[in-house]
Design a protein around this motif. Sequence first.
Motif, mmCIF file in Angstrom:
data_model
loop_
_atom_site.group_PDB
_atom_site.id
_atom_site.type_symbol
_atom_site.label_atom_id
_atom_site.label_comp_id
_atom_site.label_asym_id
_atom_site.label_seq_id
_atom_site.Cartn_x
_atom_site.Cartn_y
_atom_site.Cartn_z
ATOM 1 N N SER A 79 38.750 -2.611 -44.512
ATOM 2 C CA SER A 79 37.474 -2.175 -43.978
ATOM 3 C C SER A 79 37.296 -0.722 -44.392
ATOM 4 N N LEU A 80 36.087 -0.370 -44.766
ATOM 5 C CA LEU A 80 35.818 0.956 -45.306
ATOM 6 C C LEU A 80 34.781 1.657 -44.447
ATOM 7 N N VAL A 81 34.997 2.931 -44.247
ATOM 8 C CA VAL A 81 34.150 3.702 -43.338
ATOM 9 C C VAL A 81 33.801 5.036 -43.976
ATOM 10 N N TRP A 82 32.573 5.454 -43.805
ATOM 11 C CA TRP A 82 32.162 6.810 -44.141
ATOM 12 C C TRP A 82 32.064 7.602 -42.833
ATOM 13 N N LEU A 83 32.803 8.697 -42.787
ATOM 14 C CA LEU A 83 32.751 9.629 -41.674
ATOM 15 C C LEU A 83 32.086 10.906 -42.164
ATOM 16 N N ARG A 84 31.610 11.711 -41.237
ATOM 17 C CA ARG A 84 31.126 13.029 -41.624
ATOM 18 C C ARG A 84 31.477 14.032 -40.542
ATOM 19 N N GLN A 85 31.638 15.265 -40.986
ATOM 20 C CA GLN A 85 31.930 16.333 -40.043
ATOM 21 C C GLN A 85 31.145 17.572 -40.417
ATOM 22 N N ALA A 86 30.309 17.995 -39.488
ATOM 23 C CA ALA A 86 29.532 19.217 -39.669
ATOM 24 C C ALA A 86 30.260 20.360 -38.968
ATOM 25 N N PRO A 87 30.008 21.585 -39.420
ATOM 26 C CA PRO A 87 30.667 22.738 -38.799
ATOM 27 C C PRO A 87 30.404 22.781 -37.291
ATOM 28 N N GLY A 88 31.471 22.930 -36.525
ATOM 29 C CA GLY A 88 31.339 23.042 -35.083
ATOM 30 C C GLY A 88 31.084 21.740 -34.351
ATOM 31 N N LYS A 89 31.102 20.628 -35.090
ATOM 32 C CA LYS A 89 30.832 19.330 -34.467
ATOM 33 C C LYS A 89 32.021 18.393 -34.657
ATOM 34 N N GLU A 90 32.086 17.394 -33.799
ATOM 35 C CA GLU A 90 33.141 16.401 -33.938
ATOM 36 C C GLU A 90 32.860 15.486 -35.130
ATOM 37 N N ARG A 91 33.935 14.918 -35.639
ATOM 38 C CA ARG A 91 33.786 13.956 -36.715
ATOM 39 C C ARG A 91 33.019 12.735 -36.202
ATOM 40 N N GLU A 92 32.100 12.251 -37.047
ATOM 41 C CA GLU A 92 31.228 11.143 -36.664
ATOM 42 C C GLU A 92 31.346 10.005 -37.667
ATOM 43 N N GLY A 93 31.504 8.805 -37.170
ATOM 44 C CA GLY A 93 31.488 7.630 -38.030
ATOM 45 C C GLY A 93 30.049 7.226 -38.277
ATOM 46 N N VAL A 94 29.600 7.233 -39.524
ATOM 47 C CA VAL A 94 28.195 6.951 -39.788
ATOM 48 C C VAL A 94 27.954 5.547 -40.312
#
Length: 132
Positions: A33-48
């Motif tokens: 299973s493949l997932v794209w996550l993202r992390q913006a400065p000052g924010k928690e990592r988010e699974g998109v």
Amino acid sequence: QLQLVESGGGLVQPGGSLRLSCTATGFTLDNYSLVWLRQAPGKEREGVSCISSVDSITYYSDSVKGRFTISRDNAKNTVYLQMNSLRPEDTAVYVCVAEQITNPGFVLSGSCANYGGLWDYEGQGTQVTVSS
């Protein structure tokens, strides 16, 4: 060397598009299973977004639903994230991860986006900046 390598990030104006790619080397993605996550400065990592290994079932977070499309090409050992109608709040480092789970429920339930364990494989990430 067993790794995931992302590409395709960059600077784009609001409303623009980018396509991210993530290619596996040293192993095949068929049973992952493949997932794209993202992390913006000052924010928690988010699974998109996630895609299952069987039947390519997909999941999207509410923040990207209708704008992003995830796909996979097992022949190329690559997963993609097509991002349209980009917004400044999409600015983040985007990371692809892989987990050897074939149960489509992992994606159907959205658990993939909130997985608290260590991923089998994790890329280094690619920066996406949306700004005028």
